[in-house]
Enzyme design. Sequence first.
Site, PDB file in Angstrom:
ATOM      1  N   ASP A   1       0.840  -1.196   0.000  1.00 51.16           N
ATOM      2  CA  ASP A   1       0.000   0.000   0.000  1.00 51.16           C
ATOM      3  C   ASP A   1       0.886   1.261   0.000  1.00 51.16           C
ATOM      4  O   ASP A   1       1.809   1.372  -0.799  1.00 51.16           O
ATOM      5  CB  ASP A   1      -0.933  -0.083   1.219  1.00 51.16           C
ATOM      6  CG  ASP A   1      -1.950   1.031   1.331  1.00 51.16           C
ATOM      7  OD1 ASP A   1      -2.985   0.956   0.666  1.00 51.16           O
ATOM      8  OD2 ASP A   1      -1.701   1.986   2.094  1.00 51.16           O
TER       9      ASP A   1
ATOM     10  N   ASP B   1      -8.788  -6.632  -5.174  1.00 49.04           N
ATOM     11  CA  ASP B   1      -8.493  -5.456  -4.346  1.00 49.04           C
ATOM     12  C   ASP B   1      -9.533  -4.365  -4.562  1.00 49.04           C
ATOM     13  O   ASP B   1      -9.740  -3.912  -5.682  1.00 49.04           O
ATOM     14  CB  ASP B   1      -7.091  -4.943  -4.726  1.00 49.04           C
ATOM     15  CG  ASP B   1      -6.491  -4.022  -3.689  1.00 49.04           C
ATOM     16  OD1 ASP B   1      -7.234  -3.218  -3.111  1.00 49.04           O
ATOM     17  OD2 ASP B   1      -5.270  -4.099  -3.478  1.00 49.04           O
TER      18      ASP B   1
ATOM     19  N   HIS C   1      -6.962  -6.633  -0.815  1.00 42.24           N
ATOM     20  CA  HIS C   1      -5.883  -5.654  -0.643  1.00 42.24           C
ATOM     21  C   HIS C   1      -4.844  -6.107   0.377  1.00 42.24           C
ATOM     22  O   HIS C   1      -3.729  -5.575   0.402  1.00 42.24           O
ATOM     23  CB  HIS C   1      -6.486  -4.307  -0.206  1.00 42.24           C
ATOM     24  CG  HIS C   1      -5.491  -3.201  -0.118  1.00 42.24           C
ATOM     25  ND1 HIS C   1      -4.774  -2.750  -1.207  1.00 42.24           N
ATOM     26  CD2 HIS C   1      -5.067  -2.449   0.937  1.00 42.24           C
ATOM     27  CE1 HIS C   1      -3.968  -1.771  -0.843  1.00 42.24           C
ATOM     28  NE2 HIS C   1      -4.111  -1.575   0.452  1.00 42.24           N
TER      29      HIS C   1
END
Length: 281
Positions: A104, A230, A258
């Site tokens: 991320d 995701d 995710h």
Amino acid sequence: MTTAEMSTNCTFELLLRWDLSIDDLETKHFVLVHGGGFGAWCWYKTIAHLEEGGFRVDAIDLTGSGIHSFDTNSIMSLFEYVKPLASFLEKLGDGEKVILVGHDFGGACVSYAMELFPAKIAKAVFIAAAMLTTGQSTLDMFSQQADSNDLMRSAQIFLYANGNDQPPTAIDLDKALLKDLLFNQSPSKDVALASVSMRPIPFAPVLEKLSLSDKNYGSVRRFYIETPEDHAIPLSLQESMVNANPPERVFRLKGSDHSPFFSKPQALHKLLVEISKIRLA
């Protein structure tokens, strides 16, 4: 020789080959960098799998994340946010290298570290991560799909520690939408862990544009792991980043949301081990 003895010998030989392959790597030291709002705690399954396989693993709490005691609203720069990672890399011995893994927003942090410490990073692995080009910020990257990601927009709660007439200081995520946004394929126990462990994301570092050079950042081997289910950084956005800044290889974790360290921990582990073994062509 009995069947049992043959089996024992075969098992020993397989273990020996595995040990030799681990010891023969450029590095067997992984450093795991969490995403926005997460902390070192999110890697607990990955840490266990890697350590059981003979690897050395460190997971970093970035400033104001996990158990790092700092007010997220007071973080004014990416330098400040990444400081725990930079300090860790600074202390590595001469000639010691690591495999940096970023998830991320941790991707931007890994890129920042690559620019500062290219000689200490053997490989960089981006997992559903912000893999930016020079002059680009994480906000720039997210804005590419802001109009099409209603769930992300609905989940964001902007915090204004300096007053509502000032820019936001952090972004929190609506706990009621966490599962759909980040953990749509993850076990309920991990969702519960995240719901009580996640902290706000500092806003200033998300705005900061990276300055990346071919000499430093460009000298580190990069790999990307895509997460097709995701809802936070959709596959289309991941592919856009890969096309704009192509890594050495791209992998896809089938069925992953995710947070593959929760939803696909064993498959993620296998990919990380595989990447650790990829030699220069």
